[in-house]
Motif scaffolding. Sequence first.
Motif, PDB file in Angstrom:
ATOM      1  N   ARG A   4       0.832  -1.207   0.000  1.00 43.05           N
ATOM      2  CA  ARG A   4       0.000   0.000   0.000  1.00 43.05           C
ATOM      3  C   ARG A   4       0.870   1.263   0.000  1.00 43.05           C
ATOM      4  N   LEU A   7       2.401   1.658  -3.431  1.00 38.54           N
ATOM      5  CA  LEU A   7       1.418   2.115  -4.422  1.00 38.54           C
ATOM      6  C   LEU A   7       1.173   3.614  -4.307  1.00 38.54           C
ATOM      7  N   HIS A  94      -0.052   3.792  -8.151  1.00 40.15           N
ATOM      8  CA  HIS A  94      -1.484   3.494  -8.087  1.00 40.15           C
ATOM      9  C   HIS A  94      -2.248   4.250  -9.181  1.00 40.15           C
ATOM     10  N   LEU A  97      -1.695   2.183 -12.374  1.00 41.20           N
ATOM     11  CA  LEU A  97      -2.514   0.969 -12.355  1.00 41.20           C
ATOM     12  C   LEU A  97      -3.975   1.317 -12.628  1.00 41.20           C
ATOM     13  N   ASN A  98      -4.378   2.424 -12.051  1.00 43.88           N
ATOM     14  CA  ASN A  98      -5.730   2.910 -12.275  1.00 43.88           C
ATOM     15  C   ASN A  98      -6.030   3.102 -13.750  1.00 43.88           C
ATOM     16  N   HIS A 101      -6.115  -0.220 -15.594  1.00 40.56           N
ATOM     17  CA  HIS A 101      -7.256  -1.022 -15.188  1.00 40.56           C
ATOM     18  C   HIS A 101      -8.573  -0.441 -15.697  1.00 40.56           C
ATOM     19  N   LYS A 102      -8.721   0.838 -15.463  1.00 41.78           N
ATOM     20  CA  LYS A 102      -9.995   1.486 -15.771  1.00 41.78           C
ATOM     21  C   LYS A 102     -10.235   1.560 -17.274  1.00 41.78           C
ATOM     22  N   LEU A 130       3.282  -6.187  -8.692  1.00 43.75           N
ATOM     23  CA  LEU A 130       2.422  -6.626  -7.588  1.00 43.75           C
ATOM     24  C   LEU A 130       2.880  -7.973  -7.035  1.00 43.75           C
TER      25      LEU A 130
ATOM     26  N   SER B 164      -6.314  -5.481  -7.519  1.00 49.72           N
ATOM     27  CA  SER B 164      -6.746  -4.109  -7.258  1.00 49.72           C
ATOM     28  C   SER B 164      -7.976  -4.064  -6.352  1.00 49.72           C
ATOM     29  N   TYR B 167      -7.336  -2.842  -2.945  1.00 44.79           N
ATOM     30  CA  TYR B 167      -7.012  -1.437  -2.699  1.00 44.79           C
ATOM     31  C   TYR B 167      -8.047  -0.553  -3.389  1.00 44.79           C
ATOM     32  N   ASP B 169      -9.654   1.986  -2.661  1.00 48.72           N
ATOM     33  CA  ASP B 169      -9.505   3.440  -2.585  1.00 48.72           C
ATOM     34  C   ASP B 169      -8.409   3.937  -3.516  1.00 48.72           C
ATOM     35  N   LEU B 170      -7.462   3.056  -3.862  1.00 52.93           N
ATOM     36  CA  LEU B 170      -6.355   3.471  -4.728  1.00 52.93           C
ATOM     37  C   LEU B 170      -6.596   3.124  -6.188  1.00 52.93           C
ATOM     38  N   ILE B 171      -7.113   1.919  -6.416  1.00 49.99           N
ATOM     39  CA  ILE B 171      -7.307   1.476  -7.791  1.00 49.99           C
ATOM     40  C   ILE B 171      -8.801   1.238  -8.001  1.00 49.99           C
ATOM     41  N   LYS B 172      -9.398   2.090  -8.757  1.00 46.84           N
ATOM     42  CA  LYS B 172     -10.847   2.018  -8.941  1.00 46.84           C
ATOM     43  C   LYS B 172     -11.200   0.975  -9.986  1.00 46.84           C
ATOM     44  N   SER B 173     -12.359   0.397  -9.812  1.00 49.30           N
ATOM     45  CA  SER B 173     -12.754  -0.609 -10.788  1.00 49.30           C
ATOM     46  C   SER B 173     -13.337   0.086 -12.013  1.00 49.30           C
TER      47      SER B 173
END
Lengths: 155, 178
Positions: A4, A7, A94, A97-98, A101-102, A130, B164, B167, B169-173
């Motif tokens: 954490r 990240l 982070h 990764l966001n 991922h998003k 990771l 993810s 986490y 709060d850090l990595i949004k879906s």
Amino acid sequence: MDLRFALENETVADVGYQPPATVQKDETIQSTVARMRREKYGCILILEGEKFCGIFTERDFLNRVLGKENLNDRPISDVMTSKPTIAIEDIYIHEALNLLHKNGIRHLPLIDDQHRPVGTISVKRAVNFLADYHPTTVYNLPPEPETIPAARDGG
Amino acid sequence: MNCPYCNHWNIPGADTCENCRQDLAELDHPQASSKVEASMMESTLAKLNLKPTCIVTPDTKVGEVVAILQERKFGCALVGDVSNIVGIFSERDVLIRLADRYEESINLPISEFMTLNPEMLDINTPIAYALNRMSIGDFRHLPITKNGQLEGIISLRAMLSFLSEWYPDLIKSKMEPA
């Protein structure tokens, strides 16, 4: 260090990313693809002068080039994705990764303050990152944990 | 490593303590140090988002397989049948093995271009093990079987998605607005 914490506080520059593979936007599709094959690149960043202007990936090759007629001598800019999601190189992990991922993307191009490409972060790199934070769990685990005998003789 | 019972030093990996003969094998078992790790060790691949995939026979023509990948937006096709997968053909193979000779290969069987005997895992395998294989083996897709029958594939993205979730709060879906 805690995952954490990493990240939240480490940037992609801290963990390292692949240097970019680049071509100019007027390079032909044929020579760009030949270079990707030769060097085994999954994606290539497209430049206009020194500045980043697009990305071309394996998937783009499959969907936009393969089987189409008369594309070989066309410039790569005809089939690239222009204005893809990009990030600056001191983005936090982070955040990177966001974005991966998003947006459901496999490669995230990184640029500097002059809009020059400095590298790419891939989903593969992200997953390795990771995994590296759980070294004992991830790398020492047998496929079927219950087969480790609880006692020395297995009894 | 030092014996937890008598503090005698033993070579790493020793089964019993040289000094007091206590059992040391248990110390080598990976122990989860966080909830995420515990979840990775205990949860099986059934918890991941398995993607459907397409299966073609080894004699399917290259052109047909490429058309399937293009139309259905799949990243790879498996070759064989549900209970016997003999190969995998991915976007990467398209670029590396097909790019310079697509026209003349269009009627050739896919078996000439596929990667033979891909590694597969059973659906009851812990996620941590699959992560290890994908990370070390450089696999982007891993076919998953259930009772010997193909059940689907997992991708690197499914793995990222699983991690993810720990986490939020850090990595949004993907589902939430940015």
